[in-house]
Enzyme design. Structure first.
Site, PDB file in Angstrom:
ATOM      1  CB  ILE A 120      -0.975  -0.007   1.197  1.00 21.71           C
ATOM      2  CG1 ILE A 120      -1.829  -1.290   1.166  1.00 21.71           C
ATOM      3  CG2 ILE A 120      -1.869   1.220   1.171  1.00 21.71           C
ATOM      4  CD1 ILE A 120      -2.686  -1.508   2.401  1.00 21.71           C
TER       5      ILE A 120
ATOM      6  N   GLY B 255      -9.648 -15.549  14.421  1.00 22.31           N
ATOM      7  CA  GLY B 255      -9.600 -14.084  14.355  1.00 22.31           C
ATOM      8  C   GLY B 255     -10.409 -13.486  13.223  1.00 22.31           C
TER       9      GLY B 255
ATOM     10  CG  LEU C  33      14.283  -2.612   2.298  1.00 24.08           C
ATOM     11  CD1 LEU C  33      15.552  -2.685   1.437  1.00 24.08           C
ATOM     12  CD2 LEU C  33      13.079  -2.347   1.387  1.00 24.08           C
TER      13      LEU C  33
ATOM     14  CE1 TYR D 157      -2.579  -5.082  11.048  1.00 25.58           C
ATOM     15  CE2 TYR D 157      -4.864  -5.570  10.512  1.00 25.58           C
ATOM     16  CZ  TYR D 157      -3.700  -4.861  10.280  1.00 25.58           C
ATOM     17  OH  TYR D 157      -3.664  -3.923   9.280  1.00 25.58           O
TER      18      TYR D 157
ATOM     19  CB  ILE E 182     -13.525 -21.753   1.431  1.00 28.16           C
ATOM     20  CG1 ILE E 182     -13.581 -21.422  -0.062  1.00 28.16           C
ATOM     21  CG2 ILE E 182     -14.482 -20.871   2.220  1.00 28.16           C
ATOM     22  CD1 ILE E 182     -14.961 -21.557  -0.689  1.00 28.16           C
TER      23      ILE E 182
ATOM     24  CB  ALA F 281       6.396   0.847   8.668  1.00 28.02           C
TER      25      ALA F 281
ATOM     26  CB  ILE G  70       9.334   3.022  12.586  1.00 26.35           C
ATOM     27  CG1 ILE G  70       8.719   1.641  12.816  1.00 26.35           C
ATOM     28  CG2 ILE G  70       9.077   3.537  11.185  1.00 26.35           C
ATOM     29  CD1 ILE G  70       7.198   1.661  12.837  1.00 26.35           C
TER      30      ILE G  70
END
Ligand code: UFG
Length: 350
Positions: free
Chosen positions: A12, A305, A33, A158, A229, A83, A61
């Site tokens: 993105i 999740g 990277l 997440y 699936i 990131a 970062i």
């Protein structure tokens, strides 16, 4: 404007960089990277013309001092922060990596941003954050389509790792504003990002690949003998999970729009989606249609999740900023992903 894009070598982030360069901004990509691609940056350099510049800093970062130095040296006014680690399933297996990379990593970046304020150029004024629909968790049926005021109750690490950053940014904007400092933030809650740059220069290449559309295309290409699936017994019309697939270039456009329109002293949040959901089975059928190939599909267990239904009510950003997704047809979104994967069957070289 001088813009730092963290994670600019990723899927993105690289599309956002392409858009910023097209708009004439100077861009500094910061990427360790770990999952990003150096080749994406090399390819994007060919787009850095017409007065805009692109440079690359291979940094992490979590190194606050390093980032602070780049912010000062490059006189950065805006941070776009992509990131992150982004796999829901992996976050359930390895939650502490998500809190370390996403939450603590963002805290380090925000601290560097705060320190930049004492610099000669006045420091960072705008912070655009890649948040996620995963912060909503499993909204009750009467809250779908999801508006920004839907309670944020993530059901996986997440989503939780990103929600904490939203909170930090809101608190930081309040404190900065009380101190008379000009600073604003925007949290963009992405639904399911898909597709690739329509010119075919950059695209989606994850290792491991876990996302539905690229996996279905890999199965159609014969790179996988079959696909699974994950759960066909959800309370949805065909039993499979429903998601809102938004094109990555529309997402890049939303970032540019939000950055230009940002009002300092405010912390805002917007949903980025097309406003309708497609089931896993519908996506697989669309991939078969677009590629003209059959996919061998088997039904497997649910993936930990995964909420059953997530799709956006994107009217807030439409009403306030006039942003709407231009790709609203699933087949067209998939066609851009297919085009890139057909031309780059092994993804990037680096
Ligand atoms: N799925 C399968 N088989 C596969 C891969 C995926 O059935 O081989 C299913 C998943 O179980 C899920 C749906 O397809 O129901 C979409 O899965 P993705 O992995 O493509 O995407 P997610 O919905 O898990 O997550 C994505 C982003 C997150 C973001 C979320 C918000 O990766 O960062 O969308 O909607 F938070």
């Amino acid at each position: 404007m001088n813009v730092m894009v963290t994670g600019g070598a990723g899927y993105i982030g690289s599309h956002a960089v392409q858009r910023l360069l097209a708009d004439g901004h100077d861009v500094v990509v910061v990427d360790n990277l770990f999952r990003g691609h150096a080749e994406a940056i090399e390819l994007l350099r060919t787009r850095a013309k017409g007065g805009s510049r692109l440079s690359f800093e291979k940094r992490d970062i979590s190194r606050t001092d390093d980032i602070e130095a780049v912010l000062r040296e490059r006189r950065i006014e805006t941070i776009m922060h992509f990131a992150a680690w982004t796999y829901v399933g992996e976050s359930v297996q390895n939650p502490m990596e998500y809190y370390a990379n996403n939450t603590a990593g963002s805290l380090s970046l925000i601290r560097a941003c705060e320190r930049s304020w004492s610099g000669g150029h006045g420091g960072v004024k705008r912070f655009v954050f890649s948040s996620t629909a995963a912060t909503y968790g499993e909204p009750p049926a009467d809250r779908v389509p999801i508006r920004e005021d839907c309670p944020q109750l993530p059901i996986n690490p997440y989503g939780a790792s990103k929600l904490m950053v939203e909170r930090m940014l809101a608190d930081m904007v309040s404190a900065a504003t009380r101190a008379g400092r000009e600073f604003g933030s925007a949290c963009l809650r992405y639904f399911n990002v898909a597709g690739s740059d329509r010119t075919g220069l950059i695209g989606e290449d994850h290792d491991p690949e876990t996302h539905l559309i690229p996996i279905a295309i890999q199965a159609a290409m014969g790179k996988r003998s079959e696909m699974t699936i994950f759960g066909a017994d959800y309370p949805t019309p065909d039993g499979t999970c429903v998601r809102d697939y938004v094109h990555v270039e529309d997402l890049a456009d939303a970032h540019a729009t939000v950055m230009e329109a940002m009002r300092l002293g405010r912390s805002v949040a917007y949903n980025l989606g097309i406003g309708r959901g497609y089931s896993v089975r519908e996506v697989i059928s669309a991939v078969e249609r677009v590629t003209g190939r059959q996919i061998a599909v088997k039904s497997g267990a649910r993936r930990a999740g995964d909420p059953p239904v997530l799709y956006a009510d994107p009217s807030k950003i439409a009403d306030e900023l006039g942003w709407r997704a231009s790709y609203i047809d699933l087949d067209q979104i998939i066609a851009t992903a297919w085009e890139w994967m057909r031309k780059h069957p092994e993804g990037y070289r680096s």
